[in-house]
Motif scaffolding. Structure first.
Motif, PDB file in Angstrom:
ATOM      1  N   LEU A  34       0.830  -1.197   0.000  1.00 41.85           N
ATOM      2  CA  LEU A  34       0.000   0.000   0.000  1.00 41.85           C
ATOM      3  C   LEU A  34       0.871   1.256   0.000  1.00 41.85           C
ATOM      4  CD1 LEU A  34      -2.785   1.366   0.211  1.00 41.85           C
ATOM      5  CD2 LEU A  34      -2.559   1.193   2.695  1.00 41.85           C
ATOM      6  N   VAL A  35       1.900   1.265   0.828  1.00 41.82           N
ATOM      7  CA  VAL A  35       2.826   2.407   0.862  1.00 41.82           C
ATOM      8  C   VAL A  35       3.512   2.560  -0.493  1.00 41.82           C
ATOM      9  CG1 VAL A  35       4.962   3.262   1.899  1.00 41.82           C
ATOM     10  CG2 VAL A  35       3.155   2.323   3.345  1.00 41.82           C
ATOM     11  N   LEU A  36       3.951   1.436  -1.065  1.00 38.26           N
ATOM     12  CA  LEU A  36       4.585   1.484  -2.390  1.00 38.26           C
ATOM     13  C   LEU A  36       3.627   2.051  -3.427  1.00 38.26           C
ATOM     14  CD1 LEU A  36       6.951   0.739  -4.283  1.00 38.26           C
ATOM     15  CD2 LEU A  36       5.857  -1.490  -4.547  1.00 38.26           C
ATOM     16  N   ALA A  37       2.381   1.626  -3.400  1.00 39.01           N
ATOM     17  CA  ALA A  37       1.391   2.130  -4.360  1.00 39.01           C
ATOM     18  C   ALA A  37       1.172   3.630  -4.188  1.00 39.01           C
ATOM     19  CB  ALA A  37       0.077   1.383  -4.201  1.00 39.01           C
ATOM     20  N   LEU A  38       1.125   4.101  -2.952  1.00 35.51           N
ATOM     21  CA  LEU A  38       0.942   5.537  -2.713  1.00 35.51           C
ATOM     22  C   LEU A  38       2.145   6.344  -3.193  1.00 35.51           C
ATOM     23  CD1 LEU A  38      -0.726   5.439   0.804  1.00 35.51           C
ATOM     24  CD2 LEU A  38      -1.794   6.070  -1.368  1.00 35.51           C
ATOM     25  N   VAL A  39       3.343   5.810  -2.964  1.00 37.33           N
ATOM     26  CA  VAL A  39       4.550   6.487  -3.436  1.00 37.33           C
ATOM     27  C   VAL A  39       4.567   6.536  -4.963  1.00 37.33           C
ATOM     28  CG1 VAL A  39       7.065   6.277  -3.586  1.00 37.33           C
ATOM     29  CG2 VAL A  39       5.918   6.009  -1.391  1.00 37.33           C
ATOM     30  N   LEU A  40       4.222   5.420  -5.586  1.00 35.12           N
ATOM     31  CA  LEU A  40       4.185   5.387  -7.055  1.00 35.12           C
ATOM     32  C   LEU A  40       3.104   6.305  -7.606  1.00 35.12           C
ATOM     33  CD1 LEU A  40       4.677   1.578  -7.703  1.00 35.12           C
ATOM     34  CD2 LEU A  40       6.285   3.401  -8.259  1.00 35.12           C
ATOM     35  N   LEU A  41       1.989   6.383  -6.913  1.00 29.77           N
ATOM     36  CA  LEU A  41       0.886   7.227  -7.371  1.00 29.77           C
ATOM     37  C   LEU A  41       1.266   8.699  -7.361  1.00 29.77           C
ATOM     38  CD1 LEU A  41      -2.019   6.814  -8.303  1.00 29.77           C
ATOM     39  CD2 LEU A  41      -2.748   7.204  -5.961  1.00 29.77           C
ATOM     40  N   ARG A  42       2.093   9.085  -6.396  1.00 30.19           N
ATOM     41  CA  ARG A  42       2.495  10.486  -6.293  1.00 30.19           C
ATOM     42  C   ARG A  42       3.753  10.791  -7.099  1.00 30.19           C
ATOM     43  NH1 ARG A  42       2.116  13.417  -1.134  1.00 30.19           N
ATOM     44  NH2 ARG A  42      -0.026  14.011  -1.411  1.00 30.19           N
ATOM     45  N   GLY A  43       4.396   9.759  -7.640  1.00 24.19           N
ATOM     46  CA  GLY A  43       5.651   9.932  -8.359  1.00 24.19           C
ATOM     47  C   GLY A  43       5.458  10.271  -9.818  1.00 24.19           C
ATOM     48  N   ARG A  44       6.513  10.023 -10.576  1.00 25.70           N
ATOM     49  CA  ARG A  44       6.494  10.363 -12.001  1.00 25.70           C
ATOM     50  C   ARG A  44       5.720   9.356 -12.840  1.00 25.70           C
ATOM     51  NH1 ARG A  44      12.016  12.938 -14.034  1.00 25.70           N
ATOM     52  NH2 ARG A  44      12.260  14.464 -12.382  1.00 25.70           N
ATOM     53  N   ARG A  45       5.585   8.140 -12.330  1.00 28.65           N
ATOM     54  CA  ARG A  45       4.899   7.101 -13.095  1.00 28.65           C
ATOM     55  C   ARG A  45       3.738   6.521 -12.290  1.00 28.65           C
ATOM     56  NH1 ARG A  45       9.087   4.252 -16.889  1.00 28.65           N
ATOM     57  NH2 ARG A  45      10.602   5.929 -17.050  1.00 28.65           N
ATOM     58  N   PRO A  46       2.655   7.243 -12.200  1.00 26.31           N
ATOM     59  CA  PRO A  46       1.532   6.762 -11.384  1.00 26.31           C
ATOM     60  C   PRO A  46       0.875   5.493 -11.941  1.00 26.31           C
ATOM     61  CG  PRO A  46       0.946   8.783 -12.519  1.00 26.31           C
ATOM     62  CD  PRO A  46       2.403   8.553 -12.763  1.00 26.31           C
ATOM     63  N   LEU A  54      -2.091  -6.293  -8.158  1.00 23.38           N
ATOM     64  CA  LEU A  54      -1.744  -7.548  -8.829  1.00 23.38           C
ATOM     65  C   LEU A  54      -0.647  -8.281  -8.080  1.00 23.38           C
ATOM     66  CD1 LEU A  54      -1.776  -6.325 -12.536  1.00 23.38           C
ATOM     67  CD2 LEU A  54      -3.551  -7.577 -11.319  1.00 23.38           C
ATOM     68  N   LEU A  55       0.342  -7.537  -7.638  1.00 22.15           N
ATOM     69  CA  LEU A  55       1.430  -8.126  -6.863  1.00 22.15           C
ATOM     70  C   LEU A  55       0.923  -8.627  -5.514  1.00 22.15           C
ATOM     71  CD1 LEU A  55       4.434  -8.734  -6.773  1.00 22.15           C
ATOM     72  CD2 LEU A  55       4.800  -6.441  -5.898  1.00 22.15           C
ATOM     73  N   ALA A  56       0.012  -7.894  -4.905  1.00 24.80           N
ATOM     74  CA  ALA A  56      -0.551  -8.303  -3.614  1.00 24.80           C
ATOM     75  C   ALA A  56      -1.355  -9.598  -3.760  1.00 24.80           C
ATOM     76  CB  ALA A  56      -1.430  -7.194  -3.045  1.00 24.80           C
TER      77      ALA A  56
END
Length: 75
Positions: A34-46, A54-56
């Motif tokens: 979940l933390v990884l998804a939030l970081v990715l969502l706010r990053g350059r490649r949401p 899918l990974l979960a």
């Protein structure tokens, strides 16, 4: 993000098959994803945040299948 939140139900109900220490580990993995998804969502490649559910799901299935085959976890 909704798909990831929906996966909390099978992760939490894994206690029907897995021992408590395994469920705690699975919930930690879910939270980390979940933390990884939030970081990715706010990053350059949401769009990469779509991979978190899918990974979960794959991780949940892998852990419970391995627990059944190798450790004899049954319902």
């Amino acid at each position: 993000m909704a798909a990831h939140l929906v996966l909390l139900v099978p992760y939490a109900s894994a206690g029907l098959v897995a021992p408590p220490w395994a469920v705690a580990g699975l919930l930690l993995v879910w939270a980390a994803l979940l933390v990884l998804a939030l970081v990715l969502l706010r990053g350059r490649r949401p769009v990469l945040a779509l991979a978190a559910p899918l990974l979960a799901a794959a991780m949940w299935l892998l852990v419970l299948t391995a627990g059944d085959l190798l450790l004899g976890w049954t319902a």
